[in-house]
Each structure stands twice: as structure tokens, then as C-alpha cells.
Enzyme design. Structure first.
Site, short mmCIF file in Angstrom:
data_model
loop_
_atom_site.label_atom_id
_atom_site.label_comp_id
_atom_site.label_asym_id
_atom_site.label_seq_id
_atom_site.Cartn_x
_atom_site.Cartn_y
_atom_site.Cartn_z
N TYR A 196 0.40 -1.16 0.00
CA TYR A 196 -0.35 -0.11 0.18
C TYR A 196 0.73 1.18 -0.22
CZ TYR A 196 -3.48 3.00 1.49
OH TYR A 196 -4.85 3.90 1.35
N LYS A 220 1.47 3.65 -2.66
CA LYS A 220 0.56 5.60 -2.43
C LYS A 220 1.77 6.56 -2.66
CE LYS A 220 -3.48 4.19 -2.02
NZ LYS A 220 -4.79 5.36 -3.01
N1 LIG Z 1 -10.40 5.21 4.19
C1 LIG Z 1 -9.13 5.99 4.23
O1 LIG Z 1 -8.64 5.75 5.67
C2 LIG Z 1 -8.11 6.23 2.62
C3 LIG Z 1 -6.61 7.15 3.75
C4 LIG Z 1 -5.80 7.62 2.72
C5 LIG Z 1 -6.15 7.25 0.76
N2 LIG Z 1 -7.14 5.71 0.66
C6 LIG Z 1 -7.89 6.04 -0.39
O2 LIG Z 1 -8.60 6.38 -1.18
C7 LIG Z 1 -9.47 5.84 -1.99
C8 LIG Z 1 -10.68 5.59 -1.40
O3 LIG Z 1 -10.67 4.75 -0.39
P1 LIG Z 1 -12.19 4.41 0.96
O4 LIG Z 1 -11.94 4.75 1.36
O5 LIG Z 1 -12.90 5.19 -0.63
O6 LIG Z 1 -12.03 2.48 0.17
P2 LIG Z 1 -12.91 2.18 -0.75
O7 LIG Z 1 -12.83 0.64 0.20
O8 LIG Z 1 -14.04 2.94 0.71
O9 LIG Z 1 -13.38 2.27 -1.59
C9 LIG Z 1 -13.08 2.59 -2.37
C10 LIG Z 1 -13.97 1.73 -4.16
O10 LIG Z 1 -12.89 1.71 -4.83
C11 LIG Z 1 -13.47 0.52 -6.02
N3 LIG Z 1 -12.33 -0.02 -6.51
C12 LIG Z 1 -11.89 -0.90 -5.94
N4 LIG Z 1 -10.75 -1.87 -7.00
C13 LIG Z 1 -11.76 -1.13 -7.86
C14 LIG Z 1 -10.88 -1.40 -9.30
N5 LIG Z 1 -9.96 -2.35 -9.76
N6 LIG Z 1 -11.40 -0.68 -10.51
C15 LIG Z 1 -12.63 0.16 -9.99
N7 LIG Z 1 -12.57 0.41 -8.47
C16 LIG Z 1 -12.60 -0.01 -7.09
C17 LIG Z 1 -14.39 -0.57 -5.02
O11 LIG Z 1 -15.16 -1.01 -5.40
C18 LIG Z 1 -14.88 0.45 -3.70
O12 LIG Z 1 -16.41 0.90 -4.49
C19 LIG Z 1 -7.70 4.57 -1.88
O13 LIG Z 1 -6.95 4.97 -3.28
C20 LIG Z 1 -7.47 4.78 -0.86
O14 LIG Z 1 -6.30 3.89 -1.09
C21 LIG Z 1 -8.64 6.24 1.69
#
Ligand SMILES: NC(=O)c1ccc[n+]([C@@H]2O[C@H](COP(=O)([O-])OP(=O)(O)OC[C@H]3O[C@@H](n4cnc5c(N)ncnc54)[C@H](O)[C@@H]3O)[C@@H](O)[C@H]2O)c1
Length: 260
Positions: free
Chosen positions: A154, A158
Site C-alpha cells: 500500500y 501510494k
Molecule cells: N479511507 C482511508 O482511510 C483512506 C486514507 C488514505 C487514502 N485512501 C484512499 O482513498 C481511496 C478511496 O478509499 P476508500 O476509503 O473510499 O475505499 P472504499 O473501499 O471505501 O472504496 C473504494 C472503492 O473503489 C472500488 N474499487 C476497488 N478496486 C477497484 C478497481 N480495480 N477498479 C475500480 N474500482 C475499484 C471499490 O469497489 C470501492 O467501491 C483509495 O485510493 C484509498 O487508498 C483512503
């Protein structure tokens, strides 16, 4: 506010969490949307959560599918007459010790988070370049700047998104395309809820180390994307906007209390 009225915005990972909140945010400001998620059910729920009257197209496909992403960008450009902005929010996390991690898992995380982001950037930018303008926001993470135990793939993915963003900002700036990232801290989404449920994410511990003393809400990440896409950010490219409550600024084990 209708700051994004008529703006044509493509959002990946739009079925859940940050992507879904970003779709609601832009819809609330009058944007026309193209939503992508690999989970068809989640995508349908994301569409259903938009305000009535929102103009939205969608495609259930993986961001790792280069042919599908090119077709999505072409379909959006044909339907709306172009693509003004992209928010790349599709992502996955795997938590496992590096000594036990399997290389195919490592590849999968890199494939979705980094290669998928790249694929969508390129597919959309081909249309933006013809128009001579566009704005891309990649969702990176505080872990694009820091390492963390049991999150090797991860963090590597990133970190890659951060420098992908820098490189595209440099190369595409002369074409009128801005490329930035938003770097969230822990955010209350299904991704984090799953970690909480499995006992491998401690909201209280993260909050204690965070100067603002809490994790983020997805709407707060969406608002940062809204700013970076907006005309107010027209001189901003290659920037990484932390929405982290001061997490990255803090080199201390806990957040010092204001009284000390
Ligand atoms: N939630 C956190 O704490 C956090 C912190 C920092 C960064 N992020 C980043 O933010 C982004 C969104 O995260 P989130 O927390 O909303 O996650 P989440 O799992 O709640 O939502 C992610 C969505 O992406 C979709 N997805 C996964 N793989 C996919 C693919 N190959 N093609 C298309 N869609 C796909 C999933 O089906 C899901 O609907 C991610 O890149 C994550 O790494 C999240």
C-alpha cells in the site's frame, strides 16, 4: 454553491467511501458525472445516492482494464463533449507482514492503486490535451509520504501515486492539464470500517496522534478535490494536499495537548 456547474467530472471508485462522497459533492455543485467502479452493486448504490436530476453516466469496470478505461473516456467525451476533470479514488489496501506477503498480492495492490490510476489519467488526458485544459486529482495518502508496518504494498503504491502525480504535472502542464493529489489520513469509509471490524485499525490511537484529534470524514476529502478541480486552484499543479488533521506535520508519538 454551483462552483462546478456543467463541469464534466469522471470519478473512479465511485461506489463507496471517498469516491461516492466526491460524486455527491460534485453533483451538489451542478457537475455532470461519469462514475466508474469495479463493483456493479456498489456503483448502483453510488448512483442512487446522487441528488435527483444529476446527469450521470456510469460503467462497472476495473481501472486496471486499459481497454475499458479508454472506452469509458471515449464514451464520456462523446456524450458530454469532453472531460474537464478526473478524481481517481479507486483503491485497495492489504495489511500483512512483509515477511509473509505474497508477490501476487503485492502486484495486485500496485496494479489497482498505481497502474490503474495511471491508466485512467492517460485515457482522460488524451481528451483533455485536445481541449487544451483539464484537472486531475489522484487520491494518494499520508502513506504516500510515510512508511507503515504491514502495509508495504500500500505504501509503495501510494508513494508511486505521489510521484506519478509530480511527473504528469510536469509533462502535461504545458498542455493545460493540472495534476494534483489529495493525501487523506484515516477516513471513515467501508475500507477503514473493514479494518476496524478486523481489529487492525485503532481509531482512538490514530486520533490521539492527530493534532485535530480525530480521523477524517469522506466529505472532507471530497471538498479538497472540489478545490483542486476549481478555477480557484488554476495555478496549482504537482501539489499534494494533505487532509490529515496535521498527521504529517506531527513527528511526535501523540499530539501534544494545547496546555503543554
Ligand atoms: N479511507 C482511508 O482511510 C483512506 C486514507 C488514505 C487514502 N485512501 C484512499 O482513498 C481511496 C478511496 O478509499 P476508500 O476509503 O473510499 O475505499 P472504499 O473501499 O471505501 O472504496 C473504494 C472503492 O473503489 C472500488 N474499487 C476497488 N478496486 C477497484 C478497481 N480495480 N477498479 C475500480 N474500482 C475499484 C471499490 O469497489 C470501492 O467501491 C483509495 O485510493 C484509498 O487508498 C483512503
Amino acid at each position: 454553491m454551483q462552483r462546478h456547474k456543467g463541469r464534466r467530472v469522471l470519478i473512479t471508485g465511485a461506489g463507496n467511501g471517498i469516491g461516492a462522497a466526491t460524486a455527491r459533492f460534485f453533483a451538489g455543485e451542478g457537475a455532470r458525472l461519469y462514475l466508474i467502479d469495479s463493483d456493479a452493486e456498489a456503483l448502483a448504490a453510488g448512483l442512487a445516492g446522487l441528488p435527483g436530476g444529476t446527469e450521470a453516466l456510469s460503467r462497472a469496470a476495473s481501472v486496471t482494464d486499459e481497454v475499458a478505461m479508454a472506452a469509458a473516456a471515449d464514451e464520456m467525451a462523446a456524450a458530454f463533449g469532453g472531460i474537464d476533470a478526473v478524481v481517481n479514488s479507486a483503491g485497495v489496501v492489504v495489511v500483512e507482514p512483509a515477511l509473509e506477503a505474497r508477490t501476487d498480492t503485492f502486484r495486485k495492490v500496485l496494479d489497482v492503486n498505481l497502474v490503474g490510476t495511471w491508466i485512467v489519467c492517460q485515457a482522460a488526458a488524451r481528451h483533455m490535451a485536445r481541449a487544451g485544459s483539464g484537472s486531475i486529482v489522484n487520491i494518494s495518502s499520508v502513506y504516500g509520504f510515510q512508511g507503515a508496518p504491514n502495509r508495504t504494498a500500500y505504501c509503495a503504491s501510494k508513494g508511486g501515486v505521489v510521484n506519478l502525480t509530480n511527473s504528469l504535472a510536469v509533462e502535461w502542464g504545458p498542455l493545460g492539464i493540472r495534476v494534483n493529489s489529495v493525501a487523506p489520513t484515516g477516513t471513515r469509509t467501508p475500507m477503514v470500517q473493514d479494518l476496524i471490524d478486523r481489529g487492525i485499525y485503532d481509531v482512538d490511537a490514530v486520533s490521539r496522534r492527530t493534532p485535530l484529534r480525530r480521523i477524517a470524514e469522506p466529505e472532507e476529502i471530497a471538498a479538497a478535490c472540489g478545490f483542486l478541480v476549481s478555477d480557484e486552484a488554476r495555478m496549482t499543479t504537482g501539489h499534494h494536499l494533505g487532509v490529515d488533521g496535521g498527521w504529517l506535520a506531527n513527528g511526535f508519538l501523540t499530539a501534544p495537548s494545547a496546555a503543554v
